[in-house]
Design a protein around this motif. Sequence first.
Motif, short mmCIF file in Angstrom:
data_model
loop_
_atom_site.label_atom_id
_atom_site.label_comp_id
_atom_site.label_asym_id
_atom_site.label_seq_id
_atom_site.Cartn_x
_atom_site.Cartn_y
_atom_site.Cartn_z
N VAL A 179 0.84 -1.20 0.00
CA VAL A 179 0.00 0.00 0.00
C VAL A 179 0.87 1.25 0.00
O VAL A 179 0.60 2.22 -0.73
N ALA A 180 1.93 1.26 0.80
CA ALA A 180 2.84 2.41 0.82
C ALA A 180 3.49 2.62 -0.55
O ALA A 180 3.65 3.75 -1.02
N THR A 181 3.88 1.51 -1.19
CA THR A 181 4.46 1.60 -2.54
C THR A 181 3.46 2.20 -3.51
O THR A 181 3.80 3.06 -4.33
N LEU A 182 2.21 1.75 -3.42
CA LEU A 182 1.16 2.28 -4.28
C LEU A 182 0.98 3.77 -4.06
O LEU A 182 0.78 4.54 -5.02
N GLY A 183 1.06 4.20 -2.81
CA GLY A 183 0.94 5.63 -2.51
C GLY A 183 2.02 6.44 -3.20
O GLY A 183 1.75 7.55 -3.71
N ILE A 184 3.25 5.92 -3.24
CA ILE A 184 4.34 6.63 -3.92
C ILE A 184 4.11 6.63 -5.42
O ILE A 184 4.28 7.65 -6.10
N LEU A 185 3.73 5.47 -5.97
CA LEU A 185 3.52 5.38 -7.42
C LEU A 185 2.40 6.31 -7.89
O LEU A 185 2.47 6.89 -8.98
N GLN A 186 1.37 6.48 -7.07
CA GLN A 186 0.24 7.34 -7.43
C GLN A 186 0.40 8.76 -6.90
O GLN A 186 -0.50 9.59 -7.09
N ALA A 187 1.52 9.03 -6.24
CA ALA A 187 1.76 10.35 -5.63
C ALA A 187 0.61 10.73 -4.70
O ALA A 187 0.18 11.89 -4.65
N SER A 188 0.11 9.75 -3.95
CA SER A 188 -1.00 9.98 -3.03
C SER A 188 -0.49 9.94 -1.60
O SER A 188 -0.11 8.87 -1.08
N PHE A 189 -0.50 11.09 -0.95
CA PHE A 189 -0.04 11.18 0.43
C PHE A 189 -0.95 10.37 1.37
O PHE A 189 -0.47 9.70 2.28
N ALA A 190 -2.26 10.40 1.12
CA ALA A 190 -3.21 9.68 1.97
C ALA A 190 -2.98 8.18 1.90
O ALA A 190 -2.98 7.49 2.93
N SER B 26 12.13 0.74 -1.79
CA SER B 26 12.39 0.46 -0.37
C SER B 26 11.15 -0.09 0.31
O SER B 26 11.24 -0.98 1.16
N PHE B 27 9.98 0.41 -0.07
CA PHE B 27 8.75 -0.07 0.56
C PHE B 27 8.30 -1.41 -0.03
O PHE B 27 7.64 -2.20 0.65
N LEU B 28 8.69 -1.68 -1.28
CA LEU B 28 8.50 -3.03 -1.82
C LEU B 28 9.35 -4.04 -1.03
O LEU B 28 8.90 -5.15 -0.74
N SER B 29 10.55 -3.63 -0.68
CA SER B 29 11.41 -4.52 0.10
C SER B 29 10.84 -4.73 1.50
O SER B 29 10.98 -5.81 2.08
N GLN B 30 10.16 -3.72 2.04
CA GLN B 30 9.49 -3.88 3.33
C GLN B 30 8.43 -4.97 3.24
O GLN B 30 8.31 -5.83 4.12
N ALA B 31 7.65 -4.95 2.14
CA ALA B 31 6.63 -5.99 1.93
C ALA B 31 7.28 -7.36 1.79
O ALA B 31 6.77 -8.37 2.32
N ALA B 32 8.41 -7.43 1.10
CA ALA B 32 9.10 -8.70 0.89
C ALA B 32 9.59 -9.29 2.22
O ALA B 32 9.51 -10.50 2.45
N LEU B 33 10.10 -8.44 3.12
CA LEU B 33 10.58 -8.92 4.41
C LEU B 33 9.44 -9.54 5.22
O LEU B 33 9.60 -10.60 5.84
N ALA B 34 8.28 -8.88 5.21
CA ALA B 34 7.13 -9.43 5.93
C ALA B 34 6.68 -10.75 5.33
O ALA B 34 6.31 -11.69 6.05
N MET B 35 6.72 -10.86 4.00
CA MET B 35 6.34 -12.10 3.33
C MET B 35 7.30 -13.23 3.71
O MET B 35 6.87 -14.37 3.97
N LEU B 36 8.58 -12.93 3.80
CA LEU B 36 9.56 -13.94 4.19
C LEU B 36 9.35 -14.40 5.63
O LEU B 36 9.72 -15.53 5.99
N ALA B 37 8.78 -13.55 6.45
CA ALA B 37 8.58 -13.90 7.86
C ALA B 37 7.44 -14.91 8.03
O ALA B 37 7.42 -15.64 9.04
N ILE B 38 6.51 -14.97 7.09
CA ILE B 38 5.32 -15.82 7.26
C ILE B 38 5.68 -17.30 7.40
O ILE B 38 5.24 -17.96 8.36
N PRO B 39 6.47 -17.91 6.48
CA PRO B 39 6.80 -19.33 6.68
C PRO B 39 7.61 -19.58 7.94
O PRO B 39 7.51 -20.66 8.55
N ILE B 40 8.40 -18.60 8.36
CA ILE B 40 9.16 -18.75 9.61
C ILE B 40 8.20 -18.82 10.80
O ILE B 40 8.30 -19.69 11.67
#
Length: 409
Positions: free
Chosen positions: A103-114, A183-197
């Motif tokens: 969602v944060a990545t989408l906000g940057i791509l769409q230039a949407s602060f909200a 950077s925020f895509l990488s944040q999403a990737a870290l959380a995804m990696l945590a799920i199987p752990i």
Amino acid sequence: MGIAEETCDGITVVETHNAAARNAWILVAAQSLGGASSPIIISLGGLVGQQLAADPAAATLPVSMLNLGLAVGTLPAAVIMRRFGRRAGYVLGATIGMTAGLVATLGILQASFAVFCIGTFMAGLYSAYVQSYRFAATDGLVGADRDRAISRVMVGGLVAAVIGPQLVIWTRNVLPDHAFAGSFLSQAALAMLAIPILLSLRRPQRSIKTSTDGSDGRPLSRILTSPRYLLAVATGVVSYGLMTFVMTAAPMAMVGHGHSVDSAALGIQWHVLSMFGPSFLTGRLMARFGKERVAAVGLLLIGASALVALGGLDVAHFWGALILLGIGWNFGFIGATAMVADCHAPSERGKAQGANDFIVFGTVACASFFAGSLLHSSGWTTINWLVLPAVAFILVPLVWRAASLPKIN
């Protein structure tokens, strides 16, 4: 205690201990991944806010939303884990964390602060689960084994302190024409990696049954009016609030005074390392000198960090101030947490600690927002001058309290 000893369910104490120790290492790995989320947002939230916000004074709102999400999410996370178990709760939290990064990545791509702020708020909800990993590591353990388990999870915090800022540096320009989206895509990737752990967590059987009289203890209103409890909560509020107040403004102040984004990210890395690094010694220091005295030293270090920041605008001044700020937070906040634990009976633990966390993290959210507004209107110098009276306000009663206690041999 031998291997033949069994619990009432036929599970040996050794088996229980081994399962709990295994869980502790799983939580170290999960902390290393989940704990990296906050440094990414702290390093970049204000900078992205400057790009997207219509009002420059609202630049730190994304970081404030992170802290607000943490405050709001603490009690629901506890309810979910109590009803469905820690593993289910932690997997849900990591799923929220993965969605938050997207969602944060989408906000940057769409230039949407909200939209970007919604993403950082969701990351705060994820952090509410991550914050409890150190407590989960003690499930099924007693005595010194609990202390060692907490220390192991804190190692995960050190790893996270390196992973987060380094990912900012490596991935901030991965998506052309959309700075920091990677950077925020990488944040999403870290959380995804945590799920199987987290899915590999197992609930250890209890080797010792506890009994209670069914009492809920004092009502919350009486706990909140206890002078000892109020001092403990106030110490935590000032320690965490001032740390967030200064840390939130620091990356923007560094970039605003001509330093690079990489320097700002590395400054946050050193800061977070200094937040977690002393944890291996803090418990021993509290046992030797008393938690009030350790907390007082922490507040003094926070004051010293402001003086270093006021001494100049070089990278060394920023980094030195952030390092002292991190160590001061460690002593002050951990000391305050231990003080809170002394102010309630076991039956009052949930409401006393829950009220403390809600007050602390609610204040932290306000502090992070106020930091951006004040930095825009009055500058970095004013922020650091304001640290000193806030430290003095709590330090005086804290030192008085520490002086009234017997010396520990």
